[in-house]
Design a protein around this motif. Structure first.
Motif, PDB file in Angstrom:
ATOM      1  N   ASN A   1       0.833  -1.202   0.000  1.00  0.00           N
ATOM      2  CA  ASN A   1       0.000   0.000   0.000  1.00  0.00           C
ATOM      3  C   ASN A   1       0.871   1.256   0.000  1.00  0.00           C
ATOM      4  O   ASN A   1       0.785   2.097   0.894  1.00  0.00           O
ATOM      5  N   PRO A   2       1.719   1.415  -1.026  1.00  0.00           N
ATOM      6  CA  PRO A   2       2.561   2.604  -1.085  1.00  0.00           C
ATOM      7  C   PRO A   2       1.747   3.830  -1.482  1.00  0.00           C
ATOM      8  O   PRO A   2       0.605   3.708  -1.947  1.00  0.00           O
ATOM      9  N   ARG A   3       2.333   4.987  -1.322  1.00  0.00           N
ATOM     10  CA  ARG A   3       1.656   6.222  -1.723  1.00  0.00           C
ATOM     11  C   ARG A   3       1.665   6.326  -3.246  1.00  0.00           C
ATOM     12  O   ARG A   3       2.695   6.107  -3.893  1.00  0.00           O
ATOM     13  N   VAL A   4       0.510   6.633  -3.813  1.00  0.00           N
ATOM     14  CA  VAL A   4       0.385   6.816  -5.262  1.00  0.00           C
ATOM     15  C   VAL A   4      -0.013   8.263  -5.526  1.00  0.00           C
ATOM     16  O   VAL A   4      -1.031   8.737  -5.009  1.00  0.00           O
ATOM     17  N   VAL A   5       0.799   8.974  -6.293  1.00  0.00           N
ATOM     18  CA  VAL A   5       0.517  10.370  -6.619  1.00  0.00           C
ATOM     19  C   VAL A   5       0.249  10.475  -8.115  1.00  0.00           C
ATOM     20  O   VAL A   5       0.538   9.560  -8.885  1.00  0.00           O
ATOM     21  N   TYR A   6      -0.313  11.604  -8.510  1.00  0.00           N
ATOM     22  CA  TYR A   6      -0.684  11.801  -9.908  1.00  0.00           C
ATOM     23  C   TYR A   6       0.162  12.900 -10.538  1.00  0.00           C
ATOM     24  O   TYR A   6       0.473  13.909  -9.903  1.00  0.00           O
ATOM     25  N   GLY A   7       0.519  12.666 -11.776  1.00  0.00           N
ATOM     26  CA  GLY A   7       1.327  13.640 -12.502  1.00  0.00           C
ATOM     27  C   GLY A   7       1.313  13.338 -13.981  1.00  0.00           C
ATOM     28  O   GLY A   7       0.590  12.457 -14.447  1.00  0.00           O
ATOM     29  N   ASP A   8       2.128  14.040 -14.733  1.00  0.00           N
ATOM     30  CA  ASP A   8       2.203  13.923 -16.179  1.00  0.00           C
ATOM     31  C   ASP A   8       3.480  13.171 -16.530  1.00  0.00           C
ATOM     32  O   ASP A   8       4.573  13.582 -16.154  1.00  0.00           O
ATOM     33  N   TYR A   9       3.339  12.050 -17.264  1.00  0.00           N
ATOM     34  CA  TYR A   9       4.515  11.268 -17.622  1.00  0.00           C
ATOM     35  C   TYR A   9       5.525  12.065 -18.447  1.00  0.00           C
ATOM     36  O   TYR A   9       6.722  11.788 -18.414  1.00  0.00           O
TER      37      TYR A   9
END
Length: 420
Positions: free
Chosen positions: A217-225
Motif C-alpha cells: 500500500n505505497p503512496r500513489v501520486v498523480y502527474g504527467d509522464y
C-alpha cells in the motif's frame, strides 16, 4: 458550428496556440472566442495548465455532444463536394496513445501512400481515441488497454490485436538499490512513491489492483509522464513504463518480476462490411505457433460486444496463455482473423499504392495499416534489450512471426523447440 469546431480543436491539440494555427486564426482571437463560449454556457470548459489546455468535467461533457455533430457536418460537406464533382483530397487520419512505434509507422504509411495527406493525433486517453474513431474523426487508432480495466469500445468499432499481453516495466532512479538488479520485484519498491498519469485510462486502478494483490500500500501520486523524468531521476517517484521505453540520464528501466502489470495493444477501426458479415471459423481453430491464420480461423462468435479482428500476431500471449484468455477485456467479443499474407513482409515496405489505397469515399485497407504497424512495433521492440530478452524468454508470437526460429537459433536466442 464554428464554436464547436473551436472546442474540438482545443481538445485535440491540447493547446490554444496549436488550435488557433489549425483553425487559421490568431491565438488572442481564439482565446476571446473561448471566453465567449464559456460565458454563454456558464462554466469553464478547459483548465489552463503549464502543459497545455485540458477539458474540465463540464468541457468533456460538452465535447461528447460536440464531436458527433462536427463529424456529421464534415461527412455532409464531403458528400456534397463529391456530388458536385469537388472530390476532397485523399487523407488518412491515424491516432495513437504514446508509443515509440508511431514514428516508424508514419514512415511506412507515407511510403505506402505518398499522395495521401497522413495526419497523426496523439492522446494519452485511449477511450477518447476510440470515441474519435467511432465519430469518424479518425480512421484508425493504436491504443493500449490495461489488464483488469477494460476500455469502453463504442458500437461499430472493431479491434485488431497486435500484442495480447505485454508487460509494463518500471522506471526508477539509477541510484535506486533495485536498479542494480536485472529484474525488480514489487516488494523492492514497497517504500517508494509511485506516480501515474490520471489521464491514462485504467493506469491508476490497474496499478492499485496489482499493489493490493501483492499486499502493498505505497503512496500513489498523480502527474504527467511527459514531465516525470526529472522526478524519477531524483528518486522522488517510480513509475510504470512501456517495455520499449528508452532509459534517460539518471533513469533505469527494469522488468517487474512475474509481470504483474500487463496491457493489450490493438488497432481500432470502424467496422467494415467484411467483418460485419461475420467471417468466423470453427471454435478453437487456431493457427500454428500462436499466430492467427487466414480469415475464419478464429474461435466461434456468438458473444456480445464489439467485433474483434485478430492480427497475424498477438493472438497468443506469453507461454501458457492461450489466445486472449486472461487479457484485459478479452471476454465476450466475437473474434475474427485476418490472413497473414495481406500485409507487407516483415522488414519490407509495400510499393506505393499497394492494397486498396486511401481514396476519398473509398474502402480503407486496414490490414495494410495493421501490417505496417506490426513491422514498426517489432522494430522498436527488438531495439530494446530488456524487452527483447522478455520476448525470447516468453516465445512471443510477435518475435516468432518476424524473426523466425532459424534466425533466433543463429544468434543463440531460440527457446526449446515445440514438443521437446
Amino acid at each position: 458550428m464554428r464554436h464547436l469546431r473551436a472546442l474540438c480543436a482545443i481538445a485535440d491539440t491540447g493547446s490554444l496556440r496549436k488550435a488557433a494555427r489549425q483553425l487559421g486564426m490568431t491565438q488572442p482571437s481564439l482565446t476571446t472566442q473561448l471566453r465567449r463560449i464559456e460565458n454563454t454556457i456558464g462554466g469553464r470548459l478547459f483548465s489552463r495548465e503549464v502543459t497545455g489546455s485540458r477539458p474540465t468535467p463540464l468541457g468533456r461533457s460538452v465535447l461528447c455532444r460536440a464531436r458527433p455533430i462536427v463529424a456529421e457536418m464534415n461527412a455532409l460537406l464531403n458528400e456534397v463536394r463529391q456530388e458536385a464533382g469537388q472530390t476532397a483530397d485523399a487523407r488518412l487520419r491515424i491516432g495513437s496513445t504514446g508509443s515509440r512505434a508511431v514514428v516508424g509507422w508514419l514512415r511506412r504509411l507515407r511510403a505506402r501512400y505518398p499522395d495521401t495527406d497522413t495526419t497523426i493525433h496523439i492522446d494519452v486517453s485511449a477511450n477518447a481515441l476510440l470515441q474519435m474513431v467511432a465519430a469518424n474523426q479518425l480512421d484508425v487508432a493504436f491504443v493500449h488497454e490495461v489488464e483488469g480495466a477494460p476500455l469502453r469500445v463504442p458500437e461499430g468499432v472493431e479491434r485488431r490485436v497486435l500484442v495480447a499481453r505485454e508487460p509494463q516495466f518500471v522506471a526508477l532512479a539509477e541510484t535506486h538499490p533495485a536498479a542494480a538488479r536485472s529484474v525488480v520485484r514489487l516488494a523492492d519498491l514497497a517504500a517508494d512513491q509511485w506516480m501515474v498519469d490520471p489521464s491514462v485510462d485504467g493506469e491508476g486502478p490497474g496499478l492499485r489492483r496489482v499493489l493490493a494483490a501483492a499486499g502493498l500500500n505505497p503512496r500513489v501520486v498523480y502527474g504527467d509522464y511527459l514531465t516525470a523524468a526529472d522526478l524519477v531521476a531524483s528518486g522522488e517517484v517510480v513509475t510504470p513504463c512501456q517495455p520499449t521505453a528508452r532509459s534517460r540520464q539518471g533513469v533505469a528501466v527494469r522488468p517487474l518480476y512475474g509481470d504483474p502489470l500487463m496491457v493489450r495493444l490493438f488497432l481500432a477501426s470502424r467496422v467494415t462490411p467484411a467483418t460485419r458479415t461475420g467471417v468466423v471459423g470453427p471454435a478453437g481453430a487456431a493457427g500454428p505457433a500462436g499466430l492467427a491464420g487466414s480469415a475464419g480461423s478464429a474461435g466461434a462468435a456468438g458473444s456480445a460486444g464489439p467485433a474483434e479482428v485478430a492480427g497475424s500476431v498477438g493472438s497468443g500471449g506469453p507461454a501458457g496463455v492461450a489466445g486472449h484468455a486472461g487479457s484485459a477485456g478479452a471476454a465476450g467479443p466475437a473474434e475474427f482473423a485476418r490472413s497473414t499474407g495481406s500485409a507487407a513482409p516483415a522488414g519490407h515496405t509495400a510499393p506505393a499504392g499497394a492494397g486498396l489505397g486511401v481514396v476519398p469515399g473509398g474502402p480503407l485497407d486496414v490490414d495494410a495499416l495493421f501490417g505496417d504497424l506490426e513491422d514498426a512495433y517489432f522494430e522498436i521492440a527488438w531495439a530494446s534489450a530488456a524487452y527483447r530478452q522478455w520476448l525470447v524468454r516468453n516465445e512471443s508470437p510477435l518475435l516468432r512471426f518476424h524473426a523466425g526460429r532459424d534466425a533466433l537459433e543463429a544468434i543463440g536466442l531460440a527457446g526449446p523447440a515445440e514438443g521437446s
